[in-house]
Design an enzyme around this catalytic site. Sequence first.
Site, PDB file in Angstrom:
ATOM      1  N   LYS A 109      42.395 -11.983  31.586  1.00  0.00           N
ATOM      2  CA  LYS A 109      40.815 -12.934  32.044  1.00  0.00           C
ATOM      3  C   LYS A 109      40.341 -12.324  30.217  1.00  0.00           C
ATOM      4  O   LYS A 109      39.342 -13.098  30.086  1.00  0.00           O
ATOM      5  CB  LYS A 109      40.089 -12.008  32.624  1.00  0.00           C
ATOM      6  CG  LYS A 109      38.627 -11.594  32.499  1.00  0.00           C
ATOM      7  CD  LYS A 109      37.782 -11.263  34.135  1.00  0.00           C
ATOM      8  CE  LYS A 109      37.421  -9.830  33.400  1.00  0.00           C
ATOM      9  NZ  LYS A 109      36.129  -9.497  33.009  1.00  0.00           N
ATOM     10  N   CYS A 126      23.636  -4.038  33.544  1.00  0.00           N
ATOM     11  CA  CYS A 126      24.513  -4.006  34.253  1.00  0.00           C
ATOM     12  C   CYS A 126      24.862  -3.033  34.734  1.00  0.00           C
ATOM     13  O   CYS A 126      24.413  -2.139  34.782  1.00  0.00           O
ATOM     14  CB  CYS A 126      26.144  -5.092  32.728  1.00  0.00           C
ATOM     15  SG  CYS A 126      27.237  -3.557  32.864  1.00  0.00           S
ATOM     16  N   PRO A 178      23.848  -3.352  24.954  1.00  0.00           N
ATOM     17  CA  PRO A 178      23.107  -3.705  24.016  1.00  0.00           C
ATOM     18  C   PRO A 178      23.988  -5.150  23.707  1.00  0.00           C
ATOM     19  O   PRO A 178      25.493  -4.745  23.025  1.00  0.00           O
ATOM     20  CB  PRO A 178      22.602  -2.908  23.059  1.00  0.00           C
ATOM     21  CG  PRO A 178      23.944  -1.432  23.161  1.00  0.00           C
ATOM     22  CD  PRO A 178      24.353  -2.387  24.908  1.00  0.00           C
ATOM     23  N   ASP A 226      22.977  -6.133  20.358  1.00  0.00           N
ATOM     24  CA  ASP A 226      22.710  -6.161  19.289  1.00  0.00           C
ATOM     25  C   ASP A 226      23.525  -5.769  17.801  1.00  0.00           C
ATOM     26  O   ASP A 226      23.493  -6.574  16.330  1.00  0.00           O
ATOM     27  CB  ASP A 226      21.690  -4.159  18.347  1.00  0.00           C
ATOM     28  CG  ASP A 226      22.719  -2.958  18.771  1.00  0.00           C
ATOM     29  OD1 ASP A 226      23.850  -3.513  19.714  1.00  0.00           O
ATOM     30  OD2 ASP A 226      22.816  -1.924  18.298  1.00  0.00           O
TER      31      ASP A 226
HETATM   32  N1  EPU Z   1      27.623  -2.045  22.762  1.00  0.00           N
HETATM   33  C1  EPU Z   1      26.340  -1.836  21.091  1.00  0.00           C
HETATM   34  N2  EPU Z   1      25.787  -3.275  20.641  1.00  0.00           N
HETATM   35  C2  EPU Z   1      26.714  -4.323  21.226  1.00  0.00           C
HETATM   36  C3  EPU Z   1      27.717  -4.654  21.511  1.00  0.00           C
HETATM   37  C4  EPU Z   1      28.758  -3.290  21.791  1.00  0.00           C
HETATM   38  O1  EPU Z   1      26.348  -1.059  21.249  1.00  0.00           O
HETATM   39  O2  EPU Z   1      26.053  -5.240  20.081  1.00  0.00           O
HETATM   40  C5  EPU Z   1      28.270  -0.618  22.577  1.00  0.00           C
HETATM   41  C6  EPU Z   1      28.732  -1.537  24.498  1.00  0.00           C
HETATM   42  O3  EPU Z   1      27.509  -0.227  24.909  1.00  0.00           O
HETATM   43  C7  EPU Z   1      29.818   0.303  24.423  1.00  0.00           C
HETATM   44  C8  EPU Z   1      30.679  -0.161  23.186  1.00  0.00           C
HETATM   45  O4  EPU Z   1      29.915  -1.273  22.577  1.00  0.00           O
HETATM   46  O5  EPU Z   1      29.046   1.225  24.476  1.00  0.00           O
HETATM   47  C9  EPU Z   1      31.527  -1.119  23.243  1.00  0.00           C
HETATM   48  O6  EPU Z   1      31.234  -2.231  24.452  1.00  0.00           O
HETATM   49  P1  EPU Z   1      32.150  -4.342  24.127  1.00  0.00           P
HETATM   50  O7  EPU Z   1      30.740  -4.907  22.618  1.00  0.00           O
HETATM   51  O8  EPU Z   1      33.427  -3.275  23.508  1.00  0.00           O
HETATM   52  O9  EPU Z   1      31.812  -4.326  25.279  1.00  0.00           O
HETATM   53  P2  EPU Z   1      31.674  -5.951  25.838  1.00  0.00           P
HETATM   54  O10 EPU Z   1      32.653  -6.868  24.531  1.00  0.00           O
HETATM   55  O11 EPU Z   1      30.457  -6.254  25.889  1.00  0.00           O
HETATM   56  C10 EPU Z   1      34.407  -5.892  26.593  1.00  0.00           C
HETATM   57  C11 EPU Z   1      35.665  -6.621  28.480  1.00  0.00           C
HETATM   58  C12 EPU Z   1      34.955  -5.551  29.218  1.00  0.00           C
HETATM   59  C13 EPU Z   1      35.564  -4.108  28.789  1.00  0.00           C
HETATM   60  C14 EPU Z   1      34.457  -3.686  27.045  1.00  0.00           C
HETATM   61  C15 EPU Z   1      35.655  -3.071  26.304  1.00  0.00           C
HETATM   62  C16 EPU Z   1      35.229  -8.925  28.360  1.00  0.00           C
HETATM   63  C17 EPU Z   1      33.939 -10.067  28.834  1.00  0.00           C
HETATM   64  N3  EPU Z   1      34.663  -7.785  28.061  1.00  0.00           N
HETATM   65  O12 EPU Z   1      32.804  -5.943  26.896  1.00  0.00           O
HETATM   66  O13 EPU Z   1      35.355  -5.798  30.138  1.00  0.00           O
HETATM   67  O14 EPU Z   1      35.061  -2.756  29.702  1.00  0.00           O
HETATM   68  O15 EPU Z   1      35.554  -4.533  26.308  1.00  0.00           O
HETATM   69  O16 EPU Z   1      36.287  -2.740  26.255  1.00  0.00           O
HETATM   70  O17 EPU Z   1      35.589  -8.810  27.286  1.00  0.00           O
HETATM   71  C18 EPU Z   1      35.604  -5.412  32.625  1.00  0.00           C
HETATM   72  O18 EPU Z   1      36.968  -6.731  32.166  1.00  0.00           O
HETATM   73  O19 EPU Z   1      35.696  -4.714  33.747  1.00  0.00           O
HETATM   74  C19 EPU Z   1      34.575  -5.490  31.882  1.00  0.00           C
HETATM   75  C20 EPU Z   1      34.094  -5.002  31.735  1.00  0.00           C
END
Ligand code: EPU
Length: 423
Positions: free
Chosen positions: A22, A117, A123, A125
């Site tokens: 996914k 969520c 975030p 940012d």
């Molecule tokens: N973060 C920030 N700022 C941002 C983006 C992220 O502070 O702009 C922080 C988040 O709060 C978190 C960390 O960085 O503490 C990592 O978040 P990340 O951005 O890697 O998460 P994501 O891209 O939103 C994807 C997966 C999630 C998975 C996370 C971590 C997808 C669609 N989603 O989310 O998957 O938990 O990476 O591996 O790829 C799931 O499939 O159940 C799911 C939630």
Amino acid sequence: MDKLVIRGGRRISGSITASGSKNSSLPIIAATLLNKNGTFTLHRIPDLKDITTFTQLLRYLGADIAFSDNTLKISSRNIKNLQAPYELVKKMRASIYVLGPMLARFGHARVSFPGGCAFGPRPIDLHLMAMEKLGATITIKTGFIDATIQGEKLHGGNIDFPVSSVGATGNALMAAVLAEGTTTINNAAAEPEIETLCNFLMAMGAKIKGTGTTELEIEGVKSLDAIEFHNVFDRIETGTLLAAAAITEGNITIHDVEPEQMKAVLKKFVQAGCTVDTTENSITLKSQHKLLPTDVTAKPYPAFPTDMQAQWIALMTQADGTSHITDKVYHERFQHIPELNRLGAHIEIHKNQAIVHGPKRLSGTKVMSTDLRASASLVLAGLVAEGTTEVLRVYHLDRGYEKIEIKLNNLGADISREKYNEF
Ligand code: EPU
């Protein structure tokens, strides 16, 4: 609404093929926005609620899409709409993935600001910072992110992420591939889903160095081709199915996987007392003895994934002793714990750590899904609970697990999907 009714106490055993990932499908589908004139054929796209939502968003933007038998044909030739509306973005935070490619191709994008969520603040940012480094001007007004560029194109830049982010790395990559000049991304996410996105973009004609590492260098190109592509397996579905065998003293072989990507998880199953054998493209797990308490800490790849944390907690309710499960990615991702405790588990939460006191005999009751992986942990618990467990609000599970009850029933479980009304 649908619920899963699980009659526990049955062993999971047999062999199965993993579904497509996914979390790599979503950025790949978004990346098709970068091409102006062709049609992509994407294989092994899982038939999931999140894919339906995301394709709904791309259709809204103007893409032509056909999806059947896990093959998605998509053309973004006729994109007319550069705005991702609240109604679709609120259903799925990953909608933010359209920001980078739309900005790179059209010089403008408007995306509704995603809300919170179920497991705490998430975030964006870093996504916005990356776009700004590549020359975008971002304003946030009336609940929308408005991103524009002054000239014709984005330009290369140095992006230094203070924390590793899968989504922000993906967005930065998709913006940088069509930017003028060279972009570097430091502290990039190295998750297999990002490596797959890099492979996809390179197959389209992008120039990327450092694939699979935390330092990426992208040299912008003028245009990108439409291609045919085979998606990779879903490592979290695979881990969840392994956990289903482990928790029921069963045995399972999962085909069409890359065990290399699951090293941290497989190591923990071995530590927990399971026997794990791998070939180049399969994993076999046998669980014959009492599970041993096993601590895990969820961190960015290649460490144990946060998306397996909830399932591991469910597993450890059956281990002979106390386990500590720490989440360093999402500090508040513990909504499954009160529900697991309602089934008879004894789990405490201290800050971002769960302390699981096992083994506890679980007994079936009604439990509530709150998010995707939380639901998976409740299903695992239901497989060993005495009597009947009803997992309510199963739409969370449907976001990310393809035909889960069918797959588990084929492996020996007794699960039915039933309709119910919530009062
Ligand atoms: N973060 C920030 N700022 C941002 C983006 C992220 O502070 O702009 C922080 C988040 O709060 C978190 C960390 O960085 O503490 C990592 O978040 P990340 O951005 O890697 O998460 P994501 O891209 O939103 C994807 C997966 C999630 C998975 C996370 C971590 C997808 C669609 N989603 O989310 O998957 O938990 O990476 O591996 O790829 C799931 O499939 O159940 C799911 C939630």
